[in-house]
Design a protein around this motif. Structure first.
Motif, mmCIF file in Angstrom:
data_model
loop_
_atom_site.group_PDB
_atom_site.id
_atom_site.type_symbol
_atom_site.label_atom_id
_atom_site.label_comp_id
_atom_site.label_asym_id
_atom_site.label_seq_id
_atom_site.Cartn_x
_atom_site.Cartn_y
_atom_site.Cartn_z
ATOM 1 N N ASN A 55 0.812 -1.228 0.000
ATOM 2 C CA ASN A 55 0.000 0.000 0.000
ATOM 3 C C ASN A 55 0.839 1.269 0.000
ATOM 4 O O ASN A 55 0.300 2.373 0.149
ATOM 5 N N GLY A 56 2.141 1.146 -0.162
ATOM 6 C CA GLY A 56 3.007 2.321 -0.168
ATOM 7 C C GLY A 56 2.736 3.210 -1.375
ATOM 8 O O GLY A 56 2.019 2.820 -2.316
ATOM 9 N N PRO A 57 3.278 4.419 -1.373
ATOM 10 C CA PRO A 57 3.060 5.354 -2.488
ATOM 11 C C PRO A 57 3.481 4.744 -3.822
ATOM 12 O O PRO A 57 4.479 4.023 -3.897
ATOM 13 N N LEU A 58 2.727 5.041 -4.869
ATOM 14 C CA LEU A 58 3.067 4.549 -6.196
ATOM 15 C C LEU A 58 4.317 5.240 -6.713
ATOM 16 O O LEU A 58 4.558 6.408 -6.428
ATOM 17 N N THR A 59 5.116 4.510 -7.467
ATOM 18 C CA THR A 59 6.236 5.137 -8.156
ATOM 19 C C THR A 59 5.684 5.933 -9.334
ATOM 20 O O THR A 59 4.519 5.777 -9.722
ATOM 21 N N TRP A 60 6.526 6.778 -9.926
ATOM 22 C CA TRP A 60 6.085 7.556 -11.086
ATOM 23 C C TRP A 60 5.671 6.634 -12.227
ATOM 24 O O TRP A 60 4.700 6.903 -12.952
#
Length: 230
Positions: free
Chosen positions: A196-201
């Motif tokens: 659930n961590g932030p999405l990469t670009w």
């Protein structure tokens, strides 16, 4: 969009982890469900399998007897490879269609529950890859208890699949499901935080939101150019 690969082996408890993801609200695309759908009576997959294995694998209602077919392919590697080759295009398209529907809904993270993730080369499209692992003794014991078969039969079924130790080597994340359910849940909570961590670009660029933003920007740009020319 983040597509997380979830795999394991027979009687390793992969379904437990899949259900835990569902309980946390994350969408799961189950390849086993897709595989059942593509061999329903009258489908293209059904026709291919019946042509290859004959009418003896059919139930009275015309549906494929999955237990009978399973016995055939588990004891014959050549026939198992044939079955996988016949159904791979249908299953791949079915998975793609399910992912597309979730993309349209705006899902940011999707769990792809695929037993043959590495064998079907779908590990190339998923990251991170989670392998649910158990020690060999536990795997045999759980399979004999679940299916009511002998230890030898259980080992034959296990040996028909890619070794769990090899899958673990290829994985980004391993969940050891050899212990208690409480121990498994503790591992799962840590994995959930990673998933659930932030999405990469790169992941964001594949999302519906990014597509809509690019589309809106293109429309605004086109309107601005048109206005400047008039």
């Amino acid at each position: 969009m983040r597509m997380v690969g979830l795999t394991g082996g027979i009687a390793c408890g992969k379904s437990t982890i899949s259900n835990l993801f569902k309980s946390e609200g994350l969408p799961v695309v189950d390849a086993d469900v897709v595989a059942r759908d593509v061999v329903r009576k009258g489908t293209g997959g059904w026709k291919k399998v019946v042509k290859a294995f004959g009418n003896d694998i059919l139930l009275e209602n015309g549906e494929i007897d999955r237990a009978r077919l399973g016995q055939i392919v588990f004891t014959d590697p050549t026939k198992r490879q044939l079955l996988n080759r016949l159904l791979a295009p249908y299953i791949s398209f079915g998975i793609f269609w399910e992912v597309l529907k979730l993309w349209i809904k705006g899902s940011k993270v999707i769990i792809l529950d695929i037993p043959l993730l590495f064998e079907a080369k779908m590990d190339r499209r998923t990251s991170p890859i989670i392998v649910v692992w158990v020690d060999p003794e536990t795997q045999v014991a759980r399979l004999t208890a679940r299916d009511g078969i002998s230890a030898e039969e259980a080992r034959n079924k296990i040996n028909a699949q890619m070794a769990l130790d090899l899958k673990r080597e290829k994985a980004d994340i391993t969940i050891d499901n050899s212990g208690t359910i409480e121990e498994t849940r503790l591992q799962f909570q840590k994995v959930l935080s990673q998933v659930n961590g932030p999405l990469t670009w790169k992941e964001y660029a594949l999302s519906r939101d990014a597509f809509l933003w690019i589309l809106a920007s293109a429309i605004v740009g086109a309107l601005a150019v048109h206005k400047s020319l008039t």
